[in-house]
Design an enzyme around this catalytic site. Structure first.
Site, PDB file in Angstrom:
ATOM      1  N   LYS A   1      19.342   7.613  -6.358  1.00 38.22           N
ATOM      2  CA  LYS A   1      18.741   6.860  -5.365  1.00 38.22           C
ATOM      3  C   LYS A   1      18.956   5.362  -6.043  1.00 38.22           C
ATOM      4  O   LYS A   1      19.456   4.409  -5.129  1.00 38.22           O
ATOM      5  CB  LYS A   1      17.279   6.966  -4.897  1.00 38.22           C
ATOM      6  CG  LYS A   1      17.067   5.963  -3.775  1.00 38.22           C
ATOM      7  CD  LYS A   1      15.686   6.550  -3.024  1.00 38.22           C
ATOM      8  CE  LYS A   1      15.209   5.383  -2.057  1.00 38.22           C
ATOM      9  NZ  LYS A   1      14.216   5.501  -1.081  1.00 38.22           N
TER      10      LYS A   1
ATOM     11  N   GLY B   1       9.861   8.164   3.743  1.00 37.92           N
ATOM     12  CA  GLY B   1      10.473   7.570   5.071  1.00 37.92           C
ATOM     13  C   GLY B   1      11.541   8.141   5.602  1.00 37.92           C
ATOM     14  O   GLY B   1      11.642   9.411   5.775  1.00 37.92           O
TER      15      GLY B   1
ATOM     16  N   ASN C   1       0.810  -1.348   0.042  1.00 37.60           N
ATOM     17  CA  ASN C   1       0.125   0.028   0.043  1.00 37.60           C
ATOM     18  C   ASN C   1       0.872   1.120  -0.016  1.00 37.60           C
ATOM     19  O   ASN C   1       0.334   2.386   0.127  1.00 37.60           O
ATOM     20  CB  ASN C   1      -0.786  -0.082   1.154  1.00 37.60           C
ATOM     21  CG  ASN C   1      -2.160  -1.039   0.998  1.00 37.60           C
ATOM     22  OD1 ASN C   1      -2.925  -1.093   0.052  1.00 37.60           O
ATOM     23  ND2 ASN C   1      -2.338  -1.742   1.832  1.00 37.60           N
ATOM     24  N   ASN C   2       2.321   1.185  -0.418  1.00 32.28           N
ATOM     25  CA  ASN C   2       3.077   2.140  -0.286  1.00 32.28           C
ATOM     26  C   ASN C   2       3.477   2.679  -1.755  1.00 32.28           C
ATOM     27  O   ASN C   2       4.225   1.875  -2.269  1.00 32.28           O
ATOM     28  CB  ASN C   2       4.368   1.822   0.466  1.00 32.28           C
ATOM     29  CG  ASN C   2       5.421   2.931   0.607  1.00 32.28           C
ATOM     30  OD1 ASN C   2       5.380   3.626  -0.176  1.00 32.28           O
ATOM     31  ND2 ASN C   2       6.297   2.818   1.818  1.00 32.28           N
TER      32      ASN C   2
ATOM     33  N   LYS D   1       7.050   3.073  -2.880  1.00 33.38           N
ATOM     34  CA  LYS D   1       7.689   1.697  -3.342  1.00 33.38           C
ATOM     35  C   LYS D   1       7.182   1.237  -4.720  1.00 33.38           C
ATOM     36  O   LYS D   1       8.069   0.813  -5.481  1.00 33.38           O
ATOM     37  CB  LYS D   1       7.276   0.425  -2.373  1.00 33.38           C
ATOM     38  CG  LYS D   1       7.774   0.662  -0.847  1.00 33.38           C
ATOM     39  CD  LYS D   1       7.406  -0.667  -0.186  1.00 33.38           C
ATOM     40  CE  LYS D   1       7.880  -0.796   1.101  1.00 33.38           C
ATOM     41  NZ  LYS D   1       7.392  -2.017   2.040  1.00 33.38           N
TER      42      LYS D   1
ATOM     43  N   HIS E   1      19.065  -0.216  -1.884  1.00 34.05           N
ATOM     44  CA  HIS E   1      18.751  -1.447  -1.129  1.00 34.05           C
ATOM     45  C   HIS E   1      17.648  -2.178  -1.966  1.00 34.05           C
ATOM     46  O   HIS E   1      17.578  -3.414  -2.531  1.00 34.05           O
ATOM     47  CB  HIS E   1      18.204  -1.500   0.263  1.00 34.05           C
ATOM     48  CG  HIS E   1      17.282  -0.308   0.594  1.00 34.05           C
ATOM     49  ND1 HIS E   1      17.863   1.137   0.345  1.00 34.05           N
ATOM     50  CD2 HIS E   1      15.948  -0.199   0.704  1.00 34.05           C
ATOM     51  CE1 HIS E   1      16.732   1.955   0.709  1.00 34.05           C
ATOM     52  NE2 HIS E   1      15.647   1.253   0.613  1.00 34.05           N
ATOM     53  N   ARG E   2      16.585  -1.623  -2.262  1.00 42.15           N
ATOM     54  CA  ARG E   2      15.383  -1.944  -3.196  1.00 42.15           C
ATOM     55  C   ARG E   2      15.872  -2.319  -4.322  1.00 42.15           C
ATOM     56  O   ARG E   2      15.397  -3.366  -4.966  1.00 42.15           O
ATOM     57  CB  ARG E   2      14.355  -0.873  -3.147  1.00 42.15           C
ATOM     58  CG  ARG E   2      13.058  -1.353  -3.654  1.00 42.15           C
ATOM     59  CD  ARG E   2      11.836  -0.321  -3.411  1.00 42.15           C
ATOM     60  NE  ARG E   2      11.407  -0.421  -2.104  1.00 42.15           N
ATOM     61  CZ  ARG E   2      11.745   0.676  -1.095  1.00 42.15           C
ATOM     62  NH1 ARG E   2      12.448   1.659  -1.619  1.00 42.15           N
ATOM     63  NH2 ARG E   2      11.466   0.338   0.193  1.00 42.15           N
TER      64      ARG E   2
ATOM     65  N   ASP F   1       9.431  -6.141   2.376  1.00 41.03           N
ATOM     66  CA  ASP F   1       9.468  -5.648   3.438  1.00 41.03           C
ATOM     67  C   ASP F   1      10.741  -4.822   3.817  1.00 41.03           C
ATOM     68  O   ASP F   1      11.745  -5.715   3.391  1.00 41.03           O
ATOM     69  CB  ASP F   1       8.929  -6.419   4.613  1.00 41.03           C
ATOM     70  CG  ASP F   1       8.403  -6.151   5.872  1.00 41.03           C
ATOM     71  OD1 ASP F   1       7.572  -5.269   5.678  1.00 41.03           O
ATOM     72  OD2 ASP F   1       9.105  -6.158   7.218  1.00 41.03           O
ATOM     73  N   THR F   2      10.996  -3.613   4.195  1.00 42.33           N
ATOM     74  CA  THR F   2      11.976  -3.197   4.347  1.00 42.33           C
ATOM     75  C   THR F   2      12.270  -2.606   5.859  1.00 42.33           C
ATOM     76  O   THR F   2      11.376  -2.300   6.450  1.00 42.33           O
ATOM     77  CB  THR F   2      12.333  -1.959   3.255  1.00 42.33           C
ATOM     78  OG1 THR F   2      11.999  -2.494   2.177  1.00 42.33           O
ATOM     79  CG2 THR F   2      13.329  -1.003   3.633  1.00 42.33           C
TER      80      THR F   2
HETATM   81  P1  ITT Z   1       3.718  -2.038   2.833  1.00 42.11           P
HETATM   82  O1  ITT Z   1       3.836  -2.810   3.982  1.00 42.11           O
HETATM   83  O2  ITT Z   1       2.091  -1.918   2.160  1.00 42.11           O
HETATM   84  O3  ITT Z   1       4.606  -2.422   1.644  1.00 42.11           O
HETATM   85  P2  ITT Z   1       5.076  -0.166   4.338  1.00 42.11           P
HETATM   86  O4  ITT Z   1       5.346   1.491   4.319  1.00 42.11           O
HETATM   87  O5  ITT Z   1       4.191  -0.330   5.481  1.00 42.11           O
HETATM   88  O6  ITT Z   1       4.410  -0.394   2.952  1.00 42.11           O
HETATM   89  P3  ITT Z   1       7.391  -1.525   5.295  1.00 42.11           P
HETATM   90  O7  ITT Z   1       6.462  -2.347   6.230  1.00 42.11           O
HETATM   91  O8  ITT Z   1       8.406  -2.132   4.568  1.00 42.11           O
HETATM   92  O9  ITT Z   1       6.448  -0.826   4.289  1.00 42.11           O
HETATM   93  O10 ITT Z   1       7.819  -0.263   6.269  1.00 42.11           O
HETATM   94  C1  ITT Z   1       9.160  -0.105   6.182  1.00 42.11           C
HETATM   95  C2  ITT Z   1       9.217   1.683   6.459  1.00 42.11           C
HETATM   96  O11 ITT Z   1      10.547   1.762   6.487  1.00 42.11           O
HETATM   97  C3  ITT Z   1       8.321   2.549   5.638  1.00 42.11           C
HETATM   98  O12 ITT Z   1       7.225   3.006   5.920  1.00 42.11           O
HETATM   99  C4  ITT Z   1       9.400   3.665   5.810  1.00 42.11           C
HETATM  100  O13 ITT Z   1       9.256   4.627   6.703  1.00 42.11           O
HETATM  101  C5  ITT Z   1      10.964   3.034   5.580  1.00 42.11           C
HETATM  102  N1  ITT Z   1      11.701   2.769   4.404  1.00 42.11           N
HETATM  103  C6  ITT Z   1      11.346   1.766   3.495  1.00 42.11           C
HETATM  104  N2  ITT Z   1      12.065   1.832   2.438  1.00 42.11           N
HETATM  105  C7  ITT Z   1      12.680   3.157   2.686  1.00 42.11           C
HETATM  106  C8  ITT Z   1      13.424   3.705   1.752  1.00 42.11           C
HETATM  107  O14 ITT Z   1      13.935   3.422   0.511  1.00 42.11           O
HETATM  108  N3  ITT Z   1      13.833   5.089   2.141  1.00 42.11           N
HETATM  109  C9  ITT Z   1      13.410   5.459   3.337  1.00 42.11           C
HETATM  110  N4  ITT Z   1      12.626   4.872   4.090  1.00 42.11           N
HETATM  111  C10 ITT Z   1      12.368   3.800   3.817  1.00 42.11           C
END
Ligand code: ITT
Length: 195
Positions: free
Chosen positions: A173, A151, A10-11, A14, A178-179, A70-71
């Site tokens: 970026k 984020g 839902n992001n 991403k 990482h992604r 998941d990140t």
């Molecule tokens: P989904 O689970 O729906 O995919 P989410 O935002 O909840 O979306 P995560 O559970 O993976 O995603 O949460 C990871 C958080 O880490 C995210 O909300 C950001 O705050 C941070 N994050 C992830 N990737 C990032 C990036 O490339 N740069 C900066 N912050 C990041």
């Protein structure tokens, strides 16, 4: 025919980053485009288990090929926190600014600023699951810089970059991300499957 994968997230940030890397090669369908409106649970204490939970949830619902990711931001001086709790570090509101404020507060006076982003992708292809990982080492700075990205991007400088993720274009970026590293492994795998 082009392979279609539902991206279980839902992001929207991403989605943009992953579409940028994948280009035209595969068709990525968002949950919104698939007409699925759910907050996918992330109850586990590892990135791997949460990624699996997200992809399996959407696979059970759609019976289609899909992937999730998941990140987490893992900060050495904080014993790996916020890590798997990165999205909700400052509470269930998932507010980026509150999360950054809490992180900088917890790192006040600490000289070891080493951190890394780690992404785990879970792919469900023809009912079987495959995991791919990518990480990016760097430092947490003391003040936010830049307005791009999302984020924790304004407080993270990848090693050797000299500027924060939030000061970078999407192309910049992507060279460190990482992604991107996890997605490249996913693409390589999909190409080997001849899908
Ligand atoms: P989904 O689970 O729906 O995919 P989410 O935002 O909840 O979306 P995560 O559970 O993976 O995603 O949460 C990871 C958080 O880490 C995210 O909300 C950001 O705050 C941070 N994050 C992830 N990737 C990032 C990036 O490339 N740069 C900066 N912050 C990041």
């Amino acid at each position: 025919m082009k392979t279609t994968l539902i991206f279980a997230t839902n992001n929207q940030h991403k989605v943009e980053e992953i579409r940028y890397v994948i280009g035209e090669q595969f068709e990525i369908i968002t949950l919104q485009e698939a007409g699925i409106d759910i907050d996918i649970p992330e109850p586990h204490d590892t990135l791997e288990a949460n990624a699996t939970e997200k992809s399996q949830t959407i696979h059970l619902l759609t019976h289609q090929n899909c992937f999730s990711e998941d990140t987490g931001l893992e900060v050495e001086a904080l014993n790996g926190e916020p890590g798997v709790k990165s999205a909700r570090y400052a509470g269930d509101g998932r507010n980026f600014q509150d999360n950054i404020d809490k992180l900088l507060h917890n790192l006040q006076g600490i000289t070891n600023r080493n951190a890394r982003f780690r992404t785990v992708i879970s792919l469900v292809l023809e009912g079987k699951e495959y995991l791919f990982e990518g990480s990016c080492e760097g430092d947490i700075i003391t003040e936010q810089k830049g307005v791009q990205g999302f984020g924790y991007d304004p407080v993270f400088i990848p090693t050797g970059a000299g500027i924060s993720f939030a000061e970078m274009t999407m192309a910049q970026k992507t060279t460190y991300s990482h992604r991107q590293k996890a997605v490249m492994k996913l693409i390589h795998f999909l190409n080997q499957q001849n899908v």
